[in-house]
Design a protein around this motif. Structure first.
Motif, PDB file in Angstrom:
ATOM      1  N   GLY A   1       0.931  -1.376   0.066  1.00  0.00           N
ATOM      2  CA  GLY A   1       0.042   0.008  -0.043  1.00  0.00           C
ATOM      3  C   GLY A   1       0.881   1.365   0.041  1.00  0.00           C
ATOM      4  N   ALA A   2       1.837   1.284   0.849  1.00  0.00           N
ATOM      5  CA  ALA A   2       2.856   2.377   0.804  1.00  0.00           C
ATOM      6  C   ALA A   2       4.241   1.822   1.415  1.00  0.00           C
ATOM      7  CB  ALA A   2       2.304   3.679   1.641  1.00  0.00           C
ATOM      8  N   ILE A   3       5.144   2.643   1.170  1.00  0.00           N
ATOM      9  CA  ILE A   3       6.306   2.424   2.026  1.00  0.00           C
ATOM     10  C   ILE A   3       6.649   3.480   3.030  1.00  0.00           C
ATOM     11  CG2 ILE A   3       8.905   2.418   1.699  1.00  0.00           C
ATOM     12  CD1 ILE A   3       8.409   1.008  -0.796  1.00  0.00           C
ATOM     13  N   VAL A   4       6.981   3.172   4.062  1.00  0.00           N
ATOM     14  CA  VAL A   4       7.224   4.355   4.922  1.00  0.00           C
ATOM     15  C   VAL A   4       8.923   4.346   5.242  1.00  0.00           C
ATOM     16  CG1 VAL A   4       7.042   5.766   7.263  1.00  0.00           C
ATOM     17  CG2 VAL A   4       5.181   4.041   6.234  1.00  0.00           C
ATOM     18  N   THR A   5       9.377   5.158   4.768  1.00  0.00           N
ATOM     19  CA  THR A   5      11.108   5.139   4.758  1.00  0.00           C
ATOM     20  C   THR A   5      11.523   5.210   6.180  1.00  0.00           C
ATOM     21  OG1 THR A   5      11.622   7.570   5.040  1.00  0.00           O
ATOM     22  CG2 THR A   5      10.971   6.623   2.780  1.00  0.00           C
ATOM     23  N   LYS A   6      12.860   5.046   6.272  1.00  0.00           N
ATOM     24  CA  LYS A   6      13.795   4.940   7.597  1.00  0.00           C
ATOM     25  C   LYS A   6      13.782   6.420   7.704  1.00  0.00           C
ATOM     26  CE  LYS A   6      17.975   3.589   9.588  1.00  0.00           C
ATOM     27  NZ  LYS A   6      17.087   3.462  10.632  1.00  0.00           N
ATOM     28  N   SER A   7      13.822   6.800   9.158  1.00  0.00           N
ATOM     29  CA  SER A   7      13.631   8.106   9.552  1.00  0.00           C
ATOM     30  C   SER A   7      14.815   8.987   8.925  1.00  0.00           C
ATOM     31  CB  SER A   7      13.963   8.514  10.990  1.00  0.00           C
ATOM     32  OG  SER A   7      12.918   8.121  11.800  1.00  0.00           O
ATOM     33  N   VAL A   8      14.296  10.310   8.317  1.00  0.00           N
ATOM     34  CA  VAL A   8      15.596  11.180   7.623  1.00  0.00           C
ATOM     35  C   VAL A   8      15.785  12.348   8.574  1.00  0.00           C
ATOM     36  CG1 VAL A   8      16.394  12.251   5.608  1.00  0.00           C
ATOM     37  CG2 VAL A   8      15.046  10.097   5.354  1.00  0.00           C
ATOM     38  N   THR A   9      17.067  12.616   8.804  1.00  0.00           N
ATOM     39  CA  THR A   9      17.342  13.926   9.733  1.00  0.00           C
ATOM     40  C   THR A   9      18.145  14.667   8.899  1.00  0.00           C
ATOM     41  OG1 THR A   9      19.433  12.749  10.571  1.00  0.00           O
ATOM     42  CG2 THR A   9      17.546  12.785  11.824  1.00  0.00           C
ATOM     43  N   LEU A  10      18.122  15.969   9.333  1.00  0.00           N
ATOM     44  CA  LEU A  10      18.999  17.209   8.636  1.00  0.00           C
ATOM     45  C   LEU A  10      20.456  16.707   8.224  1.00  0.00           C
ATOM     46  CD1 LEU A  10      18.618  19.881   7.426  1.00  0.00           C
ATOM     47  CD2 LEU A  10      19.317  21.053  10.016  1.00  0.00           C
ATOM     48  N   PHE A  11      21.269  16.075   9.198  1.00  0.00           N
ATOM     49  CA  PHE A  11      22.515  15.807   9.060  1.00  0.00           C
ATOM     50  C   PHE A  11      22.534  14.253   9.061  1.00  0.00           C
ATOM     51  CE2 PHE A  11      22.741  20.074  10.991  1.00  0.00           C
ATOM     52  CZ  PHE A  11      23.255  20.781   9.751  1.00  0.00           C
ATOM     53  N   PRO A  12      23.743  13.784   8.259  1.00  0.00           N
ATOM     54  CA  PRO A  12      23.786  12.340   8.460  1.00  0.00           C
ATOM     55  C   PRO A  12      23.961  11.907   9.889  1.00  0.00           C
ATOM     56  CG  PRO A  12      25.222  13.170   6.781  1.00  0.00           C
ATOM     57  CD  PRO A  12      24.666  14.411   7.429  1.00  0.00           C
TER      58      PRO A  12
ATOM     59  N   ILE B   1      15.508   9.648  -3.586  1.00  0.00           N
ATOM     60  CA  ILE B   1      14.325  10.308  -4.166  1.00  0.00           C
ATOM     61  C   ILE B   1      14.220   9.943  -5.684  1.00  0.00           C
ATOM     62  CG2 ILE B   1      13.048  12.388  -4.736  1.00  0.00           C
ATOM     63  CD1 ILE B   1      13.277  13.189  -1.873  1.00  0.00           C
ATOM     64  N   PRO B   2      15.312  10.058  -6.281  1.00  0.00           N
ATOM     65  CA  PRO B   2      15.135   9.838  -7.902  1.00  0.00           C
ATOM     66  C   PRO B   2      14.715   8.493  -8.249  1.00  0.00           C
ATOM     67  CG  PRO B   2      17.109  11.031  -7.460  1.00  0.00           C
ATOM     68  CD  PRO B   2      16.793  10.681  -6.220  1.00  0.00           C
ATOM     69  N   LEU B   3      14.934   7.447  -6.965  1.00  0.00           N
ATOM     70  CA  LEU B   3      14.667   6.175  -7.415  1.00  0.00           C
ATOM     71  C   LEU B   3      13.037   5.967  -7.260  1.00  0.00           C
ATOM     72  CD1 LEU B   3      17.380   4.374  -5.423  1.00  0.00           C
ATOM     73  CD2 LEU B   3      17.511   4.739  -7.909  1.00  0.00           C
ATOM     74  N   TYR B   4      12.429   6.857  -6.725  1.00  0.00           N
ATOM     75  CA  TYR B   4      11.083   6.461  -6.313  1.00  0.00           C
ATOM     76  C   TYR B   4      10.019   6.962  -7.612  1.00  0.00           C
ATOM     77  CZ  TYR B   4      12.339   6.891  -1.391  1.00  0.00           C
ATOM     78  OH  TYR B   4      12.847   6.791  -0.101  1.00  0.00           O
ATOM     79  N   ASP B   5      10.930   7.144  -8.620  1.00  0.00           N
ATOM     80  CA  ASP B   5      10.107   7.612  -9.821  1.00  0.00           C
ATOM     81  C   ASP B   5       9.254   6.130 -10.485  1.00  0.00           C
ATOM     82  OD1 ASP B   5      10.435  10.119  -9.839  1.00  0.00           O
ATOM     83  OD2 ASP B   5      12.236   9.959 -11.372  1.00  0.00           O
ATOM     84  N   ASN B   6      10.206   5.079 -10.276  1.00  0.00           N
ATOM     85  CA  ASN B   6       9.611   3.889 -10.784  1.00  0.00           C
ATOM     86  C   ASN B   6       9.412   2.786  -9.762  1.00  0.00           C
ATOM     87  OD1 ASN B   6      10.320   4.633 -13.610  1.00  0.00           O
ATOM     88  ND2 ASN B   6      12.333   4.518 -12.866  1.00  0.00           N
ATOM     89  N   ILE B   7       9.182   3.325  -8.531  1.00  0.00           N
ATOM     90  CA  ILE B   7       9.057   2.389  -7.394  1.00  0.00           C
ATOM     91  C   ILE B   7       7.568   1.540  -7.529  1.00  0.00           C
ATOM     92  CG2 ILE B   7       8.206   3.904  -5.696  1.00  0.00           C
ATOM     93  CD1 ILE B   7      10.308   2.553  -3.493  1.00  0.00           C
ATOM     94  N   GLY B   8       6.689   2.361  -8.067  1.00  0.00           N
ATOM     95  CA  GLY B   8       5.301   1.514  -8.063  1.00  0.00           C
ATOM     96  C   GLY B   8       4.559   1.629  -6.907  1.00  0.00           C
ATOM     97  N   THR B   9       5.047   2.062  -6.128  1.00  0.00           N
ATOM     98  CA  THR B   9       3.952   2.389  -4.889  1.00  0.00           C
ATOM     99  C   THR B   9       4.117   3.643  -4.206  1.00  0.00           C
ATOM    100  OG1 THR B   9       3.219   1.502  -2.726  1.00  0.00           O
ATOM    101  CG2 THR B   9       5.489   1.465  -3.130  1.00  0.00           C
ATOM    102  N   LYS B  10       3.196   4.039  -3.256  1.00  0.00           N
ATOM    103  CA  LYS B  10       3.254   5.154  -2.446  1.00  0.00           C
ATOM    104  C   LYS B  10       4.430   5.341  -1.756  1.00  0.00           C
ATOM    105  CE  LYS B  10      -0.860   7.098  -3.945  1.00  0.00           C
ATOM    106  NZ  LYS B  10      -1.152   6.384  -4.950  1.00  0.00           N
ATOM    107  N   VAL B  11       5.308   6.695  -1.300  1.00  0.00           N
ATOM    108  CA  VAL B  11       6.289   6.840  -0.474  1.00  0.00           C
ATOM    109  C   VAL B  11       6.039   7.552   0.436  1.00  0.00           C
ATOM    110  CG1 VAL B  11       8.682   7.077  -0.148  1.00  0.00           C
ATOM    111  CG2 VAL B  11       7.959   6.012  -2.277  1.00  0.00           C
ATOM    112  N   ILE B  12       6.068   7.387   1.849  1.00  0.00           N
ATOM    113  CA  ILE B  12       5.616   8.174   2.717  1.00  0.00           C
ATOM    114  C   ILE B  12       6.991   8.415   3.472  1.00  0.00           C
ATOM    115  CG2 ILE B  12       4.853   8.586   5.120  1.00  0.00           C
ATOM    116  CD1 ILE B  12       2.385   6.943   4.185  1.00  0.00           C
ATOM    117  N   MET B  13       7.656   9.495   3.572  1.00  0.00           N
ATOM    118  CA  MET B  13       9.000   9.839   4.143  1.00  0.00           C
ATOM    119  C   MET B  13       8.917  10.093   5.502  1.00  0.00           C
ATOM    120  SD  MET B  13      11.417  13.410   3.435  1.00  0.00           S
ATOM    121  CE  MET B  13      13.021  13.303   4.122  1.00  0.00           C
ATOM    122  N   ASN B  14       9.535   9.366   6.430  1.00  0.00           N
ATOM    123  CA  ASN B  14       9.659   9.608   7.654  1.00  0.00           C
ATOM    124  C   ASN B  14      10.634  10.470   8.263  1.00  0.00           C
ATOM    125  OD1 ASN B  14      10.707   9.135  10.720  1.00  0.00           O
ATOM    126  ND2 ASN B  14       8.772   7.763  10.646  1.00  0.00           N
TER     127      ASN B  14
END
Lengths: 307, 252
Positions: free
Chosen positions: A40-51, A86-99
């Motif tokens: 249904g969707a992918i929820v990504t790993k948490s992304v922070t401002l800095f690595p 993010i560029p890889l999401y163009d062809n991922i075929g599902t919805k992406v929710i960024m955490n």
């Protein structure tokens, strides 16, 4: 065949089974082990401002019917996330929710703004205000209603996309935090993040996790998740996304009955990368066997003895 | 198919896994086994590949907890869920005359696998007592056993034997796998004497495929490392390892 589609805000998802943040990478890593487009969707790993490097090892340990982790939000940081993922999401075929995770209100906003100004097919943001494993991992927001409301409102000002606030069970009253998220303008809440836990080796006398405490996940926390989702469902008018120990389609059904519109699968993915896909199949089987027209009709339909 | 006891608490299991062998590319790689169908023990167990023959893989495992004990009760005909092959391999071992292999405990598994590839190499196997050994001490064939109590082979840790073997080689190279204290000792000996060395490390893992970030190992500190980095301070054993050069990693 049961209609598995569900809606959150204006977005329609093909089915209610999402991945849980931190258990599916950025969504692109395991495509050879499972058909990501089925989810249904992918929820990504948490992304922070800095690595972030994350916590020293040991970071994970098995416990009865569960596991404790204390990864410490290890992630590539938003700049690299934008460049490489993010560029890889163009062809991922599902919805992406960024955490998104952060330590200050400004940090959360900065991350969101950086993603808002570029074009991407991210459909929403899940805001992690409940990481138990870093000293300043948003938990100071997750335990405080007024800070939750303020953060949600700041995010709301900056995006039209979905905002999902991820709630912690490690609070006195989760319903007040959920209401604060609703008041701040969230489209949904997800519950529960991991439960604070500890593991000790009696033989060596050692704590099994570097940070002493970590986040307990897996079937061990399913009853806590169900109760929490049910409470939150009764206290707010926005959709609830349920998670905590879902390993089968029937677990997902239980969460829907408790009040969830959708569910997230986490720890189960570590055993079988295609756990989400299996759960979707099992939801179909359940729906067919009970002649359920729409899966969304299950939401909140639990029969309780008392009101 | 076989599941046999080799020594005290040490077992070997051989099973068919043609799909894994298709992608297998050398000693050092591991598989991750889901032993129990129930969720009592949720996590897979990473185990080194000890041998690949035809369409069969062998592993060596130690019966320590409930999961490995139930593994020991399995019979030919039973099936288990195996993910793999995972991880990297030992490299640069081709010249057997110079290769010294060191193994201890279940860390013996990848070393036996490598030993088979480099027939002329020397292998040193450490254990506490004779009952933990299952091979014969046979220095003329290049197989050295050590025990803490001297009950078989050479008394002491693997290090004195390693030292004397290193002295006898022209361009010695060390390959080691075993419990952390052993790896630490091999590492400090190797660094002190500047001998090219590869260590295969063990770690708790949740996923085995780089997703959970659970199996972090500290990288040896480099100068000029920035404060906010990703994977500059820690590597993941499952995807960056399990084989690391002695210079790369730090044991705490």
């Amino acid at each position: 065949m049961t209609d598995l589609r569900i809606k959150i805000g204006d977005i329609t998802f093909s089915n209610p089974v999402f991945t849980a943040s931190g258990t599916f990478g950025y969504g692109t890593e395991v495509s050879d082990l499972t058909d990501v487009s089925k989810l249904g969707a992918i929820v990504t790993k948490s992304v922070t401002l800095f690595p972030r490097e994350g916590n020293p090892p040991p970071r994970v340990v098995e416990t009865p019917a569960g596991m404790i982790n204390s990864i410490g939000l290890a992630n590539v940081g938003v700049e690299r996330y934008i460049r490489e993922m993010i560029p890889l999401y163009d062809n991922i075929g599902t919805k992406v929710i960024m955490n998104i995770a952060g330590t200050t209100l400004e940090e959360y906003c900065d991350v969101l703004e950086k993603v808002e100004v570029i074009s991407s097919n991210i459909c929403g943001y899940e805001i992690n205000i409940s990481c138990p494993n870093v000293k300043k991992g948003g938990m100071q927001f997750g335990v405080d209603s007024s800070m939750t409301e303020a953060l949600t409102a700041e995010m709301r000002k900056r995006t039209e996309r979905l905002i999902i606030m991820k709630l912690s069970p490690n609070v006195t009253d989760i319903t007040s935090i959920a209401k604060a998220a609703e008041n701040g303008g969230a489209d949904a809440v997800s519950a529960i993040n991991t439960v604070v836990g500890m593991s000790i080796d009696s033989e060596t006398g050692k704590s099994q996790i570097y940070t002493t405490y970590g986040g307990l996940s897996g079937p061990a926390i399913k009853p806590i998740g169900l109760a929490t989702v049910h409470k939150v469902y009764q206290s707010v008018n926005i959709p609830v996304i349920g998670l905590g120990g879902i390993t089968t389609g029937l677990d997902a059904v239980e969460y829907l009955l408790a009040g969830a519109v959708a569910v997230q699968v986490g720890t189960a993915t570590f055993r079988h990368a295609d756990a989400g896909e299996q759960i979707i199949n099992e939801l179909h089987q359940f729906g067919d066997s009970k002649s359920i027209e729409k899966i969304s009709s299950l939401t909140g339909a639990v029969k309780t003895y008392t009101k | 198919m076989a599941n046999v006891q080799l020594a005290k608490n040490l077992w070997s299991m051989k099973f068919k896994a043609p799909e894994i062998i298709e992608e297998y590319f050398g000693a050092g790689q591991f598989i991750s086994i889901l032993v129990c169908d129930t969720w009592e023990h949720p996590l897979r167990r990473p185990m080194s590949i000890a041998d690949v023959k035809g369409d069969c893989i062998s592993i060596i495992y130690k019966t320590v907890g409930a999961v490995t004990k139930s593994l020991a009760k399995m019979h030919p005909g039973d099936s288990i869920n195996v993910l793999g092959p995972l991880g990297n391999t030992f490299t640069g071992w081709e010249d057997g005359r110079d290769s010294i292999l060191v193994g201890g405990g279940v860390g013996l598994a990848p070393m036996l696998n490598l030993h088979k590839m480099v027939k002329t190499s020397t292998i040193i196997i450490g254990a506490r007592t004779s009952e933990e050994h299952f091979l014969s001490h046979s220095p003329q064939e290049g197989i050295f056993l050590t025990t803490d109590d001297g009950s078989i082979g050479i008394r002491g840790t693997v290090i004195p034997t390693l030292e004397s073997q290193v002295m006898s080689k022209q361009n010695p190279k060390i390959f080691a796998c075993g419990p952390e204290p052993m790896l630490k000792a091999v590492q400090s000996f190797a660094l002190e004497n500047q001998i090219p060395t590869q260590l295969s490390v063990e770690s708790y893992m949740a996923c085995g495929i780089g997703i959970c970030q659970g199996c972090a190992i500290k990288k040896t500190e480099k100068e000029g490392i920035m404060r906010q980095t990703y994977h500059e301070k820690y590597d993941l054993v499952c995807v960056n390892g399990p084989v690391f050069s002695a210079e790369e990693v730090t044991f705490d």
